[in-house]
Design an enzyme around this catalytic site. Structure first.
Site, PDB file in Angstrom:
ATOM      1  N   ASP A  17       1.071  -1.141   0.354  1.00  0.00           N
ATOM      2  CA  ASP A  17       0.063  -0.060   0.192  1.00  0.00           C
ATOM      3  C   ASP A  17       0.657   1.244   0.257  1.00  0.00           C
ATOM      4  O   ASP A  17       2.213   1.493   0.480  1.00  0.00           O
ATOM      5  CB  ASP A  17      -1.154  -0.196   1.331  1.00  0.00           C
ATOM      6  CG  ASP A  17      -1.627   1.040   1.862  1.00  0.00           C
ATOM      7  OD1 ASP A  17      -2.308   1.548   0.854  1.00  0.00           O
ATOM      8  OD2 ASP A  17      -1.872   1.865   2.509  1.00  0.00           O
ATOM      9  N   SER A  18       0.311   2.265  -0.027  1.00  0.00           N
ATOM     10  CA  SER A  18       0.915   3.597  -0.413  1.00  0.00           C
ATOM     11  C   SER A  18       1.689   3.814   1.390  1.00  0.00           C
ATOM     12  O   SER A  18       2.621   4.485   1.371  1.00  0.00           O
ATOM     13  CB  SER A  18      -0.003   4.957  -0.610  1.00  0.00           C
ATOM     14  OG  SER A  18      -0.809   4.913   0.297  1.00  0.00           O
ATOM     15  N   CYS A  80      -4.127  -0.622  -2.207  1.00  0.00           N
ATOM     16  CA  CYS A  80      -4.359   0.330  -1.842  1.00  0.00           C
ATOM     17  C   CYS A  80      -5.623   0.853  -2.681  1.00  0.00           C
ATOM     18  O   CYS A  80      -5.375   0.232  -4.955  1.00  0.00           O
ATOM     19  CB  CYS A  80      -2.654   1.120  -2.440  1.00  0.00           C
ATOM     20  SG  CYS A  80      -2.933   2.630  -2.937  1.00  0.00           S
ATOM     21  N   GLU A 159      -4.995   9.024   9.693  1.00  0.00           N
ATOM     22  CA  GLU A 159      -3.868   9.401   9.725  1.00  0.00           C
ATOM     23  C   GLU A 159      -3.767   9.724  11.397  1.00  0.00           C
ATOM     24  O   GLU A 159      -3.127   9.398  12.479  1.00  0.00           O
ATOM     25  CB  GLU A 159      -2.845   9.685   9.504  1.00  0.00           C
ATOM     26  CG  GLU A 159      -3.002   9.295   7.551  1.00  0.00           C
ATOM     27  CD  GLU A 159      -2.152   8.094   7.609  1.00  0.00           C
ATOM     28  OE1 GLU A 159      -0.687   8.465   7.858  1.00  0.00           O
ATOM     29  OE2 GLU A 159      -1.941   6.849   6.539  1.00  0.00           O
ATOM     30  N   CYS A 191     -11.480   3.572  -0.538  1.00  0.00           N
ATOM     31  CA  CYS A 191     -10.002   3.668  -0.433  1.00  0.00           C
ATOM     32  C   CYS A 191      -9.777   3.014   1.015  1.00  0.00           C
ATOM     33  O   CYS A 191     -10.612   2.646   1.923  1.00  0.00           O
ATOM     34  CB  CYS A 191     -10.228   5.371   0.239  1.00  0.00           C
ATOM     35  SG  CYS A 191      -8.875   6.495   1.473  1.00  0.00           S
ATOM     36  N   HIS A 193      -8.317   4.343   4.164  1.00  0.00           N
ATOM     37  CA  HIS A 193      -8.954   4.076   5.228  1.00  0.00           C
ATOM     38  C   HIS A 193      -9.936   4.309   5.684  1.00  0.00           C
ATOM     39  O   HIS A 193     -10.324   4.204   6.944  1.00  0.00           O
ATOM     40  CB  HIS A 193      -8.304   5.780   5.413  1.00  0.00           C
ATOM     41  CG  HIS A 193      -6.575   6.031   5.325  1.00  0.00           C
ATOM     42  ND1 HIS A 193      -5.860   5.189   3.483  1.00  0.00           N
ATOM     43  CD2 HIS A 193      -5.538   6.360   5.896  1.00  0.00           C
ATOM     44  CE1 HIS A 193      -4.455   5.872   3.992  1.00  0.00           C
ATOM     45  NE2 HIS A 193      -4.832   6.103   5.976  1.00  0.00           N
TER      46      HIS A 193
HETATM   47  N1  DGL Z   1      -4.237   3.836  -0.274  1.00  0.00           N
HETATM   48  C1  DGL Z   1      -4.792   4.730  -0.010  1.00  0.00           C
HETATM   49  C2  DGL Z   1      -6.607   4.324  -1.353  1.00  0.00           C
HETATM   50  O1  DGL Z   1      -6.889   2.827  -1.051  1.00  0.00           O
HETATM   51  C3  DGL Z   1      -5.357   6.320   0.138  1.00  0.00           C
HETATM   52  C4  DGL Z   1      -4.146   7.144   0.959  1.00  0.00           C
HETATM   53  C5  DGL Z   1      -3.514   7.669  -0.039  1.00  0.00           C
HETATM   54  O2  DGL Z   1      -4.127   9.016  -1.324  1.00  0.00           O
HETATM   55  O3  DGL Z   1      -2.205   6.673  -0.604  1.00  0.00           O
HETATM   56  O4  DGL Z   1      -6.906   5.292  -2.227  1.00  0.00           O
END
Ligand code: DGL
Length: 276
Positions: A17-18, A80, A159, A191, A193
């Site tokens: 993931d990012s 992600c 976050e 997403c 989060h």
């Molecule tokens: N992991 C990203 C997503 O699910 C959210 C956080 C980011 O923008 O990197 O799109």
């Protein structure tokens, strides 16, 4: 260099993931696939991806994938939504492992759940502007109307640990107003989060609106692909979980344990090989 183990089903599942958000997907993998080993990579040095161009997201994704593939994973999970939206096909074409993204499973669940044929999708700017969920949902049922809204403030709120309270509720009310007046009966949390904001969404949306958590759907898809390819690890085999980050391991530990709901052990800060 790829390190081969004796039994291919004992190899770990690689997840990236990012940053921290993908731990919501890992949590569901732990729950549904308790006999699997995992390697999780969070690109914490370059998060967020959701505000970047598709070219940049794809470049980062290749670097992440190369790292995990070099550690002999049996499957790659793109936790992600942003990467799954813009880079999935490129990763599938360029790496010799099964690749699972989060859009297909979430879209499948949304298409199956909606009765009114009106679905809302919330996600990052990159996910929404890619149209990935709309395409995936309408490829299952073209009569479904999809209303998408990008909600860039949710990622920093989560976050920060602000998963409830007035500021988060007001932010959610403002964003969700755009789908509330569309008579949707299904809302896709597009997403990583957003599953942490479920209580806030449930408060704001009508009781009749079902929330689709791509993380749960993805874990189920992973299970069925591993089963189909005879790659499920046998119960009783050794299981290991390891975490890699590209920056700030301490922050990852603190926030990550909240996402994951358990202790994070075996964390390592790494340097990715950059594309030239
Ligand atoms: N992991 C990203 C997503 O699910 C959210 C956080 C980011 O923008 O990197 O799109």
């Amino acid at each position: 260099m790829v390190r081969h183990q004796v039994n291919s089903s004992q190899r770990p599942i690689g997840i990236f993931d990012s940053g921290i958000g993908g731990l919501t997907v890992l949590k569901e993998i732990f729950e549904r696939l308790p006999h699997e080993s995992t390697l999780y990579l969070g690109d914490t040095a370059r998060v967020p991806y959701g505000i970047r161009s598709p070219e940049t997201v794809t470049r980062y994704s290749f670097e992440n994938t190369r790292f995990l593939v070099s550690r002999d994973i049996k499957m790659l999970v793109i936790a992600c939504n942003t990467v799954s939206s813009v880079s999935l096909d490129a990763l599938r074409c360029n790496f010799p492992v099964p690749v699972v993204g989060v859009i297909g499973p979430g879209a499948k669940a949304a298409a199956a759940a909606t009765k009114t044929k009106k679905v809302g999708v919330i996600g990052t700017e990159a996910t929404v502007s890619s149209g990935s969920y709309t395409r995936a949902i309408q490829s299952i049922d073209s009569s479904i109307e999809v209303f998408s809204i990008s909600c860039p403030l949710f990622v920093p709120l989560v976050e920060e640990g602000w998963t409830e309270g007035l500021i988060t509720e007001l932010t959610a009310e403002k964003y969700l107003a755009g789908v509330r007046d569309k008579a949707i009966d299904t809302l896709v949390l597009g997403c990583t989060h957003y599953p942490l904001l479920k209580p806030v969404f449930s408060k704001i949306m009508e009781d009749s609106v079902g929330l689709i958590d791509s993380a749960i759907e993805t874990a189920m898809e992973i299970r069925s692909i591993l089963k189909e390819q005879s790659l499920l690890n046998a119960p009783g085999s050794p299981v290991r979980h390891k975490f890699f980050v590209t920056d700030a391991p301490q922050k990852f530990l603190t926030v990550g344990e909240r996402f994951l709901g358990r202790n994070i052990e075996h964390i390592e800060k790494i340097k990715l090989e950059m594309e030239v």
